[in-house]
Design an enzyme around this catalytic site. Sequence first.
Site, PDB file in Angstrom:
ATOM      1  N   SER A   1       0.277  -5.193   0.970  1.00 49.21           N
ATOM      2  CA  SER A   1       0.998  -6.467   0.904  1.00 49.21           C
ATOM      3  C   SER A   1       0.131  -7.651   0.524  1.00 49.21           C
ATOM      4  CB  SER A   1       1.691  -6.743   2.239  1.00 49.21           C
ATOM      5  OG  SER A   1       0.757  -6.738   3.297  1.00 49.21           O
TER       6      SER A   1
ATOM      7  N   HIS B   1       6.587  -2.891  -0.171  1.00 52.22           N
ATOM      8  CA  HIS B   1       6.370  -3.685  -1.388  1.00 52.22           C
ATOM      9  C   HIS B   1       6.538  -2.875  -2.670  1.00 52.22           C
ATOM     10  CE1 HIS B   1       5.054  -7.344   0.667  1.00 52.22           C
ATOM     11  NE2 HIS B   1       4.680  -6.492   1.609  1.00 52.22           N
TER      12      HIS B   1
ATOM     13  N   LYS C   1      12.628  -7.300   0.982  1.00 53.53           N
ATOM     14  CA  LYS C   1      11.864  -7.661  -0.219  1.00 53.53           C
ATOM     15  C   LYS C   1      12.734  -7.375  -1.456  1.00 53.53           C
ATOM     16  CE  LYS C   1       7.932  -6.965   2.718  1.00 53.53           C
ATOM     17  NZ  LYS C   1       8.066  -8.267   3.381  1.00 53.53           N
TER      18      LYS C   1
HETATM   19  N1  PMP Z   1       5.555  -3.310   6.201  1.00 54.40           N
HETATM   20  C1  PMP Z   1       4.894  -4.062   5.299  1.00 54.40           C
HETATM   21  C2  PMP Z   1       3.838  -3.418   4.470  1.00 54.40           C
HETATM   22  C3  PMP Z   1       5.208  -5.412   5.135  1.00 54.40           C
HETATM   23  O1  PMP Z   1       4.538  -6.156   4.251  1.00 54.40           O
HETATM   24  C4  PMP Z   1       6.236  -5.969   5.929  1.00 54.40           C
HETATM   25  C5  PMP Z   1       6.663  -7.416   5.793  1.00 54.40           C
HETATM   26  N2  PMP Z   1       5.769  -8.296   5.293  1.00 54.40           N
HETATM   27  C6  PMP Z   1       6.882  -5.163   6.866  1.00 54.40           C
HETATM   28  C7  PMP Z   1       6.530  -3.838   6.959  1.00 54.40           C
HETATM   29  C8  PMP Z   1       7.937  -5.717   7.768  1.00 54.40           C
HETATM   30  O2  PMP Z   1       9.133  -5.877   7.100  1.00 54.40           O
HETATM   31  P1  PMP Z   1      10.294  -6.802   7.639  1.00 54.40           P
HETATM   32  O3  PMP Z   1      10.134  -8.136   7.015  1.00 54.40           O
HETATM   33  O4  PMP Z   1      11.531  -6.111   7.230  1.00 54.40           O
HETATM   34  O5  PMP Z   1      10.160  -6.862   9.134  1.00 54.40           O
END
Ligand code: PMP
Length: 410
Positions: A187, A216, A247
């Site tokens: 991310s 992502h 996303k």
């Molecule tokens: N896993 C990763 C790699 C993320 O980047 C994120 C959110 N930034 C999440 C899980 C969590 O997702 P959510 O916004 O649906 O809670």
Amino acid sequence: MADLFDRFESLLARRDSLVGDGGRDPFQVEMDEVLSQTEAMIGNRRIILAGTNNYLGLTFAPESLQAAHDALDAAGTGTTGSRVANGTYSGHKALEQALCSFLGKDHAIVFSTGYLANLSVLSTLVGPEDYILMDADCHASIYDGVRMGDAQIIRFKHNDAADLDKRLARLAKKPGNKLIVIEGIYSMLGDKAPLDEIVAVKKKYENVYLLSDEAHSLGVLGRYGRGLPEEADLEDDVDFIVGTFSKSVGTVGGFCVSSHPQFDLLRLACRPYIFTASLPPSVVASAKASLELVEKGGALRKRLIRNAERLHSGLSALGFTLGGEVSPVVAVVAPEVEIGVAFWRGLIDGGVYVNLALPPATPQNFTLLRCSLCAAHTTEQVDHIIEVFAEVADSLGILPEQPKKKVALG
Ligand code: PMP
């Protein structure tokens, strides 16, 4: 007298030293009006959004809006409870079936966020006799999920299959299962996991499972947007795929899919599934509609990658140090935290919103101006982002004198 909040003093001091001068706070941005997938009003300033994770720009897709409106009218504003205690709506089942057929797995469970999906699966799937081998750059939700469980936690060096191999070799004679945890696209820096190498290591040992968080990469990689496993043609080698709807799918929610025959048992074991309210009907319906658009979104993916290539090459030609390969996450490394904050403010003043990411939440303790692109960005918008980066670097006196000479940032 001691106050409960005294323990936050060092946090407060750090915040004050960084952003306590009355200037704009990068962590408390208010979007006064969202104009489209790529623009918002902040105060009376029109801003290009270059930090949303809205990769395919589906937040305003007519099909998804319509599905949400219909479900809202038909089933109300919320489920008012968890699926275990208060029941599953037909929309939840339909979304789980859609995930199974899209991702080619036998079972799917939808959670209320991606964060809760990771907490759920990682805290329950492995027990005290088992081992989690996680990439060191994994997301906070993965760190929190493994901490909630009882498995023994081993971190391997970021994207280093040889390091993973070494650690698995040490465990080879130990009883217990081993779960490798990686991400499709990381991310913060936007770099991909070397899935082929990781799968090859996995196959050398017994009782090893692989989980990939495709937060992502879903919608972004693969001809049909099924993420890194599709792109690498290794879908059958990934035992568990975790993902989010926040996303590319453009709404909120999380999921895990697997073909393990007993996967559904997790519904009885995952506390973040049992003890929190399920997603509202409108969200579930728009996620399902958007998944269909993700699958058919080849043209959107092409535009997204074109935008990513343009931003990546524009910024690197200016001399910025970028965190990774070309991907919809383009992370500019700032030399120090204070410059990162000043830079971020300069970008907003120039009409561009990106994410500021500070250590210790970043890989290698980088200070990052993290851009994420959208298929809906126009070429002009991407060019404007590049121009504003150049102007801010210039005004802060950190633009390299020779174009193309990589000296300024980082
Ligand atoms: N896993 C990763 C790699 C993320 O980047 C994120 C959110 N930034 C999440 C899980 C969590 O997702 P959510 O916004 O649906 O809670």
